[in-house]
Design a protein around this motif. Structure first.
Motif, PDB file in Angstrom:
ATOM      1  N   GLN A 273       0.722  -1.245   0.037  1.00 16.67           N
ATOM      2  CA  GLN A 273       0.112   0.138   0.080  1.00 16.67           C
ATOM      3  C   GLN A 273       0.861   1.283  -0.071  1.00 16.67           C
ATOM      4  O   GLN A 273       0.538   2.284  -0.891  1.00 16.67           O
ATOM      5  N   ASP A 274       1.796   1.255   1.032  1.00 15.03           N
ATOM      6  CA  ASP A 274       2.725   2.481   1.057  1.00 15.03           C
ATOM      7  C   ASP A 274       3.714   2.525  -0.270  1.00 15.03           C
ATOM      8  O   ASP A 274       4.370   3.834  -0.271  1.00 15.03           O
ATOM      9  N   ASN A 275       3.911   1.935  -1.101  1.00 16.36           N
ATOM     10  CA  ASN A 275       4.816   1.961  -2.067  1.00 16.36           C
ATOM     11  C   ASN A 275       6.145   2.223  -1.509  1.00 16.36           C
ATOM     12  O   ASN A 275       6.948   2.640  -2.410  1.00 16.36           O
ATOM     13  N   VAL A 276       6.421   1.803  -0.519  1.00 19.74           N
ATOM     14  CA  VAL A 276       7.890   1.816   0.102  1.00 19.74           C
ATOM     15  C   VAL A 276       8.381   0.481   0.483  1.00 19.74           C
ATOM     16  O   VAL A 276       7.533  -0.172   1.316  1.00 19.74           O
ATOM     17  N   LEU A 277       9.511  -0.066   0.021  1.00 20.82           N
ATOM     18  CA  LEU A 277       9.804  -1.190   0.375  1.00 20.82           C
ATOM     19  C   LEU A 277      10.483  -1.378   1.951  1.00 20.82           C
ATOM     20  O   LEU A 277      11.293  -0.444   2.222  1.00 20.82           O
ATOM     21  N   GLY A 278      10.198  -2.281   2.913  1.00 19.84           N
ATOM     22  CA  GLY A 278      10.844  -2.397   3.951  1.00 19.84           C
ATOM     23  C   GLY A 278      12.008  -2.594   3.850  1.00 19.84           C
ATOM     24  O   GLY A 278      12.844  -3.022   2.804  1.00 19.84           O
ATOM     25  N   MET A 279      13.137  -2.063   5.004  1.00 12.25           N
ATOM     26  CA  MET A 279      14.597  -2.166   4.912  1.00 12.25           C
ATOM     27  C   MET A 279      14.708  -3.734   4.836  1.00 12.25           C
ATOM     28  O   MET A 279      14.146  -4.352   5.446  1.00 12.25           O
ATOM     29  N   ALA A 280      16.037  -4.087   4.260  1.00 13.64           N
ATOM     30  CA  ALA A 280      16.369  -5.458   4.261  1.00 13.64           C
ATOM     31  C   ALA A 280      17.784  -5.439   4.102  1.00 13.64           C
ATOM     32  O   ALA A 280      18.648  -4.756   3.540  1.00 13.64           O
TER      33      ALA A 280
END
Lengths: 598, 356
Positions: free
Chosen positions: B186-193
């Motif tokens: 939804q937020d179009n931001v990937l979580g850090m990985a």
């Protein structure tokens, strides 16, 4: 060292030998440039046989994937259970094929042979600046060959990460069997190889600068010597960078450093590497890797220029432009390496810069091609086998070079990068062309090397069938590349999308087998002529350069008496005002005769 | 077996050639031209004509290749917005190349034929001509300048990612020998990985930071779905060795480099369904299925299973040598309408839900 060579001949006028020669000093630990050239040639030939055999094996696998083949069973043993080639050994074969052909055959075998043979001969020197370093460089090369061959017999297999050995694949033994001991031997072999290349190159440079005979100004040098000289300079500039890359990779592999590695999770565990980048390795590798293709092709260009002029009975067209384009290519070759890395993740702006410099290199290349074509225009062409290979060289160089406009253009490279299109491109432009240059040189200077002639008719058959199969192999390959088939795939059967490429692959392999088989004719011709060829005369091709003023039988110091002086450039063929159609460089100008201003 | 057969044929051919040479050699003794390795007028003539024949061979192999294999290259039907531009540039470059190739090969081989040596003939002493050389320096300069400028414009428009177009962010994750995709949600931001955070026990296979709120709605899948007409920005990672994300139908490629994130963006213009219905693709698939049917017959005769019929899919291939199974590292890409895509993605589990 040079004074030493001159001294011998001052004492005994070149008759007999001042110091006793044993079998060992004459044939094995020889310091004579002519013998070292032969040693390079024969070692290079043997490595070439192995390299070509490997390519035929993996071509058979590509055309008839996973079909049992007794050839595989016999040659690969445990790597081909039941005659079916294993995927690991397939990658090893393509890797070692690339390494052997690029470095051991086309760098050492081509440049090593002809630089050694021709530089002292054509500049009018008794030998190389340092005979001892010359001997050393051959034997270091020999050790490097032996190490590379030993790696073929390792339990876990030889290096298999592609000849470009990009880490992390090449750095992590758990990523691939070949990245264990096989890669260690590859790196050591290559480090030693670089040492021999540097020793050889320094020797060539010093010899050309210091030891030219009286009258042999730089502008009178034959184009062969220009090419060898500039090649040696590129080698000295770029090979050390590969050495540093190899050393850093050895450190990453064996001492836990992180130059090229970072954030790796493999086989269920996180490795400690942090902060390195494989892209750094790519930069270091291609800083040599790209000049390397010019290290391979420039000597071939020099040889071809020489042979074309001699056999056209015509001066080389545009001598100054030829020298200028060699220099331009050499300079540009060191600033284009990034075109191998358009999609490596480096900054796109760098991609733009490298596209620009890369396409610039087409200009001197085009000048050379047009000058060769003009050289044969209105000539009196002597179609010796050497001449055929020289013409063949220009043909494949044009065909292969033109597609460089596509792979060198970053926008187009996105889609053909690492596909068979690239394979077709570089095999034609630097593989086949350089091999043609080497064959041309061998046919042409064979009488100088062995005092006998090669069989001409076998030479014709060798050329024509090789020429047809070379196009048969690499022309269709462009099409499967443009269809998106990636290189280094063990089989294409995992993708139904590529099923319609099966026929093309079979055509390619059949041509490759024919082309490989016809080299047997050449090998037969080469080895049998050493002993049974027709005796050569002193100057069979009626050429102008100094090597043909030496006696057929090799002597220490090359010329029995004084070293000839040079009065003119190397290309006085069919000069008006002379009865014969060639005027050797050591013939003084006639009264009133003008030397061409070049 | 076929291979062995061919090797035998090649060997026979070699023997035949050897015999032919013997005949040549013997014939030449009779005509008093001893084989001393130097070309005679007779050799010049024969090889001169062979040069012409070889010129014909080059032209013929070019024509044959185009007739038989000309439909193989991906030169039309690009399924992405920038792809058409790339194909156009390719076409122009090809035209330039073939023009130069045809002319220069003609000159080279025709001159080799025309000026073949004869006794008593004298070559022209022609060593330099500044105008000529200027001409063939300047013409390549102009042509190349054109190609470079066009190429650089294309390259810049492909590689400069337009953030204003609000692209959908998708991560491509490479490992030996499989692909995984992660949608930003939804937020179009990937979580850090980071691979150091991989926790197989908790099914956190991509090393996503569980504490990062952006990661919660991320969606991890094994089949890549893309909505047609919407720009997509790929953020590409690798966990072990170099791989290369190659999507030939979209004219897209970017290496996957462990330790860094590489990027590539494009806009798909054709859905999988539309692509399947293009005439070129129908012909290609039919051809492939004929070939597969033939192969199936052979397999059946050997008592093995027959091959499935082929149905076109966009593909993500690995195009950088990565180890033993490099040849089989693939993922299907399905391009569909926005509605179909929305329906599909709604069915997928988010990262938070999938954590054990």
């Amino acid at each position: 060292m040079s004074t030493h060579a001159v001294d011998i001949h001052a004492h005994d006028d070149g008759h007999g030998h001042h110091h006793k020669e044993t079998f060992v000093t004459k044939y094995i630990f020889s310091q004579d440039h002519k013998m070292i050239a032969k040693q390079y040639l024969i070692t290079g030939t043997l490595m070439g046989i192995i390299g070509v055999m490997m390519s035929l094996m993996f071509r058979i696998q590509i055309a008839w994937p996973e079909e049992p083949n007794i050839l595989f069973e016999a040659l690969l043993g445990k790597w081909a259970p039941g005659g079916v080639m294993d995927a690991d050994i397939y990658l090893a074969l393509v890797t070692i094929h690339g390494t052997i052909m690029v470095f051991f055959v086309l760098t050492a075998g081509l440049s090593g042979t002809f630089s050694n043979l021709l530089i002292p001969y054509q500049i009018g020197a008794r030998d190389m600046a340092s005979g001892f370093i010359n001997m050393l460089s051959y034997w270091i090369f020999f050790v490097s060959c032996v190490l590379m061959l030993i790696s073929l017999f390792l339990e876990a297999g030889p290096a298999a990460a592609g000849w470009t050995i990009y880490p992390p694949l090449s750095a992590l033994p758990m990523a691939q069997g070949g990245s264990g001991m096989g890669m260690t031997l590859w790196l050591i072999s290559m480090a030693i190889f670089i040492a021999q290349s540097l020793l050889g190159s320094l020797n060539y440079i010093v010899t050309v600068i210091n030891m030219r005979t009286k009258g042999m100004s730089m502008t009178r040098l034959p184009l062969t010597v220009w090419a060898f000289f500039v090649t040696a300079i590129i080698g000295v500039v770029s090979f050390p960078v590969l050495l540093s890359a190899a050393l850093l990779l050895i450190m990453d592999r064996s001492f836990g450093t992180s130059f090229f590695l970072s954030d790796i999770f493999i086989q269920g565990e996180v490795l400690h590497y942090q902060g390195g980048s494989p892209v750094l390795f790519e930069h270091l590798f291609w800083f040599l890797g790209h000049p390397e293709v010019y290290i391979v092709i420039l000597p071939a260009m020099g040889i071809v220029s020489e042979i074309m002029a001699t056999n056209s009975r015509k001066p080389i067209f545009g001598y100054r432009a030829m020298v200028a384009s060699i220099l331009a290519i050499a300079f540009l070759s060191t600033i284009v390496w990034g075109h191998h890395m358009f999609v490596s993740g480096m900054n796109p702006f760098l991609g733009s810069v490298f596209t620009f410099t890369t396409l610039l290199i087409a200009i001197p290349s085009a000048v050379k091609a047009f000058n060769w074509i003009t050289t044969i225009w209105k000539g009196n062409l002597q179609m010796n086998p050497a001449m055929l290979f020289a013409i063949g060289f220009v043909s494949t160089f044009i065909t292969g070079g033109l597609t460089g406009i596509i792979v060198g253009d970053s926008a187009l490279d996105i889609n053909v990068h690492d596909t068979y299109f690239v394979i077709a491109h570089f095999h034609l432009v630097m593989g086949i062309s350089a091999i043609y240059g080497m064959f041309a040189g061998i046919y042409h200077w064979y009488p100088k090397m062995f005092g006998r002639m090669m069989n001409k008719n076998l030479g014709y058959i060798h050329f024509w069938i090789t020429a047809i199969s070379a196009y048969g192999v690499f022309f269709p390959m462009h099409f499967i590349g443009m269809a998106g088939l990636p290189r280094r795939y063990y089989t294409n059967s995992a993708f139904p999308l590529f099923d319609d490429l099966t026929d093309v692959n079979i055509v390619i392999t059949v041509f490759a087998l024919i082309g490989g088989a016809i080299q047997l004719v050449y090998l037969y011709n080469f080895f049998v002529s050493i002993f049974y060829g027709k005796k050569a005369t002193q100057n069979p091709w009626r050429a102008t350069t100094l090597e043909w003023t030496t006696p057929v039988k090799h002597i220490h110091g090359n010329w029995p008496g004084e070293i000839p002086h040079v009065y003119r450039w190397a290309y006085d063929y069919s000069k008006p005002g002379h009865d014969v159609d060639f005027v050797p460089q050591n013939v003084p100008l006639k009264e009133g005769e003008e030397e061409l201003q070049h | 077996m076929t291979a062995l057969f061919i090797i035998i044929i090649v060997l026979f051919a070699a023997v035949a050639i050897w015999q032919m040479v013997k005949i040549f050699d013997l014939a030449q003794v009779r005509t008093e031209t001893i084989n001393n390795g130097i070309a005679t007028d007779y050799d010049n003539k024969i090889n001169g004509y062979l040069m012409l024949a070889f010129l014909a061979f080059i032209y013929i192999i070019t024509i044959i290749s185009f007739v038989y294999w000309g439909d193989l290259p991906l030169m039309s039907n690009a399924a992405s917005e920038h792809g058409a531009e790339v194909d156009n540039l390719m076409l122009i470059s090809m035209i330039v190349i073939f023009t130069v190739q045809i002319i220069t090969q003609f000159l080279l081989h025709y001159f080799a034929f025309k000026y073949r040596g004869e006794k008593g003939k004298k070559a022209l002493y022609f060593a330099d001509h500044n105008t000529l050389e200027a001409v063939w320096t300047i013409i390549p300069v102009i042509v190349l300048a054109g190609l470079i400028i066009y190429g650089l414009f294309t390259w810049n428009s492909i590689m400069n990612i337009d953030e204003d177009a609000d692209p959908m962010v998708v991560e491509l994750y490479a490992q030996q020998f499989a692909w995984t995709a992660r949608y930003a949600g939804q937020d179009n931001v990937l979580g850090m990985a980071n691979v150091r955070l991989i926790d197989i026990d908790k099914a956190n296979v991509l090393g996503i930071d569980e504490a990062d709120p952006n990661a919660e709605d991320d969606i991890i899948v094994k089949e890549l779905h893309l909505p047609v007409g919407k720009p997509v920005l790929f953020e590409i990672r690798s966990q072990d060795v170099l791989h290369s994300a190659y999507m030939p139908h979209f004219r897209a490629q970017m290496n996957c480099v462990p330790g860094m994130i590489t990027k590539f963006a494009f806009t798909p213009t054709l859905t999988t369904k539309e692509m399947r219905e293009t005439p070129e693709m129908i012909a290609k698939v039919e051809n492939i299925n004929n070939i597969r049917a033939e192969k199936s017959k052979e397999l059946m005769a050997k008592g093995e299973e027959e091959l499935d019929p082929y149905e076109f899919h966009f593909l993500l291939l690995c195009n950088k040598i990565c180890g033993k199974s490099h040849y089989n590292m693939q993922m299907n890409i399905i391009v569909e309408t926005q509605e179909e895509f929305d329906a599909w993605i709604a069915e997928q589990k988010t990262f938070k839900e999938s954590l054990k």
